[in-house]
Design an enzyme around this catalytic site. Structure first.
Site, short mmCIF file in Angstrom:
data_model
loop_
_atom_site.label_atom_id
_atom_site.label_comp_id
_atom_site.label_asym_id
_atom_site.label_seq_id
_atom_site.Cartn_x
_atom_site.Cartn_y
_atom_site.Cartn_z
N ASP A 162 0.77 -1.24 0.00
CA ASP A 162 0.00 0.00 0.00
C ASP A 162 0.81 1.30 0.00
OD1 ASP A 162 -1.65 -2.14 0.46
OD2 ASP A 162 -2.83 -1.19 2.02
N GLU A 385 1.49 -9.47 11.49
CA GLU A 385 1.34 -9.05 10.09
C GLU A 385 2.70 -8.76 9.45
OE1 GLU A 385 -1.09 -5.55 9.84
OE2 GLU A 385 -1.42 -5.72 7.67
C1 GLC Z 1 -3.00 -4.40 3.55
C2 GLC Z 1 -1.82 -4.95 2.78
C3 GLC Z 1 -2.31 -5.85 1.65
C4 GLC Z 1 -3.21 -6.94 2.25
C5 GLC Z 1 -4.31 -6.36 3.14
C6 GLC Z 1 -5.04 -7.42 3.94
O1 GLC Z 1 -3.79 -3.57 2.78
O2 GLC Z 1 -1.02 -3.94 2.29
O3 GLC Z 1 -1.26 -6.42 0.96
O4 GLC Z 1 -3.75 -7.71 1.24
O5 GLC Z 1 -3.77 -5.45 4.06
O6 GLC Z 1 -4.13 -8.17 4.68
#
Ligand code: GLC
Length: 419
Positions: A162, A385
């Site tokens: 992101d 995460e």
């Molecule tokens: C965030 C991450 C993305 C992922 C999402 C759900 O947006 O950057 O890669 O898919 O979270 O985990």
């Protein structure tokens, strides 16, 4: 510290089970309460280790979100859930199940192939069902998103990375003035210091509103959207996915020439991602400029089947500067922040993809370094995460689905450690 690996295996399975919402797995409860595209593929891969039936169920549920255009969205809003913004009402996509209007890294073909190959007898009927859907999704990419062989993203969220610095310059062209007031929900779940900043968020929303007003029409977006970046990660991931799709096509006796054409086109595109400063880089397609960032996505070349001695040297250099592989940004870069999301931290799933590529290319020592580091981070800190590459501090959401999944499939001591 003594590590009980059996206990960790059990914990990983429990995380997958607990995040199961009936046919789809949320990335983590609270912060991400819906089905995310690439998270879900990793979840399926994780489930396939101990419940292949549930693995295929995840895949079929993901494809219920596929649009008529072939696009598979980045979020599928199956059921109403609180605590996430922007939700289905903001995206304005008129279909059931509701979805977002953008896509995410296409790891599906690769992970589906792996799930199938581990149990062909059970998987045959399932692969027959999803093969056509995978082809339509890849065809959508090739038609709408491949510019000069490079895969274009129209929103940073599509990259799965992101707030990577790769998007900073291109984001400057996005005017955030009209977004108005909104309440972010992510920062009520997680420390704001570990999340994208407000200036970024304003622009994410401005781009979302732009797409919504264009009724998510790819031709309009291609012509007018201020943000269009050839994402090196996406190009590598799609190229790899096309190779796996080709393999499936042969196995299932389908025609292969169209897919062979895609592979040739993407292989040409990879060359355009080569920054003369000596590494694979993303390209701002509006200005033609390289983004100038050596990120973890740059190291997905091996995963895409491309060996590069220069990139191996770069990887060794980057790894010599951190305690845990692989930082999402070169620590030498002045924009490096060890705990801010995609601007420095280590992500287990990216390590997995890079590690698989290294191993397949015969760079076993490097792939083992990645696997051992990932194992240690998870064993000592939990199924988070992401983690600091400097001291391993865990960050973001806890009991995270894809971290549990890669423990079972790749990183853990009892994992197969390859696709
Ligand atoms: C965030 C991450 C993305 C992922 C999402 C759900 O947006 O950057 O890669 O898919 O979270 O985990």
């Amino acid at each position: 510290m003594t590590i009980n690996n059996d206990k960790l295996d059990r914990q990983a399975r429990r995380i997958l089970r607990n995040n199961d919402r009936g046919g789809y797995t949320v990335p983590t409860s609270g912060l991400y309460p819906y089905q995310w595209n690439w998270d879900s593929c990793f979840a399926a891969w994780g489930f396939s280790v101990f419940d292949v039936k549930r693995a295929w169920f995840e895949i079929h549920t993901l494809f219920t979100g596929q649009w008529d255009t072939g696009m598979v969205p980045h979020i599928i809003f199956h059921k109403r859930a609180d605590g996430y913004f922007p939700g289905p009402d903001v995206w304005g996509v008129d279909r059931i199940p509701h979805t977002s209007g953008i896509t995410q890294p296409p790891v599906a073909a690769t992970l589906i192939r792996s799930i199938y190959e581990a149990d062909k007898r059970y998987g045959r009927v399932h692969i027959d069902l999803v093969y056509g859907r995978l082809v339509s999704w890849h065809r959508w990419f090739m038609k709408n998103r491949v510019d000069n062989g490079m895969v274009a993203i129209t929103h940073p969220w599509e990259s799965g990375r992101d707030n990577a610095v790769d998007w900073d310059a291109a984001m400057q062209a996005v005017d955030p003035t009209g977004v108005g007031e909104y309440v972010r929900r992510d920062t009520s779940h997680v420390d704001p210091e570990m999340r994208p900043k407000k200036a970024d968020y304003d622009r994410y929303l401005a781009m979302l509103y732009y797409g919504r007003e264009a009724h998510w029409d790819e031709t309009t977006i291609r012509k007018g959207s201020p943000f269009r970046v050839g994402d090196v990660g996406m190009t590598f991931i799609l190229l790899r996915a096309c190779r796996d799709l080709l393999h499936m096509a042969s196995e299932l006796d389908h025609l292969t020439h169209e897919i062979e054409g895609w592979i040739a086109e993407l292989e040409e595109g990879v060359k355009r991602h080569w920054n003369p400063d000596g590494y694979y880089d993303s390209v701002d397609l509006r200005t033609g400029k390289f983004t100038g960032s050596l990120s973890s996505a740059s190291f997905l070349c091996w995963y895409a089947g491309i060996d590069s001695p220069e990139m191996k040297v770069k990887l060794e250099e980057v790894l010599s500067k951190v305690n845990f592989a692989v930082p999402s940004l070169d620590p030498q870069d002045e924009r490096f922040e060890p705990l801010r999301y995609w601007r420095g931290p280590v992500w287990g799933i990216v390590n997995t993809l890079i590690g698989i590529g290294l191993d397949e290319s015969g760079h076993t020592l490097l792939s083992e370094r990645l696997r051992k580091d990932t194992q240690k981070l998870i064993a000592e800190h939990g199924f988070y995460e992401y983690f600091s590459p400097t001291d391993g501090t865990p960050a973001g959401g806890d009991s995270f689905t894809w971290t549990a999944a890669i423990w079972l499939t790749w990183a853990g001591p009892h994992a197969k450690g390859r696709l």
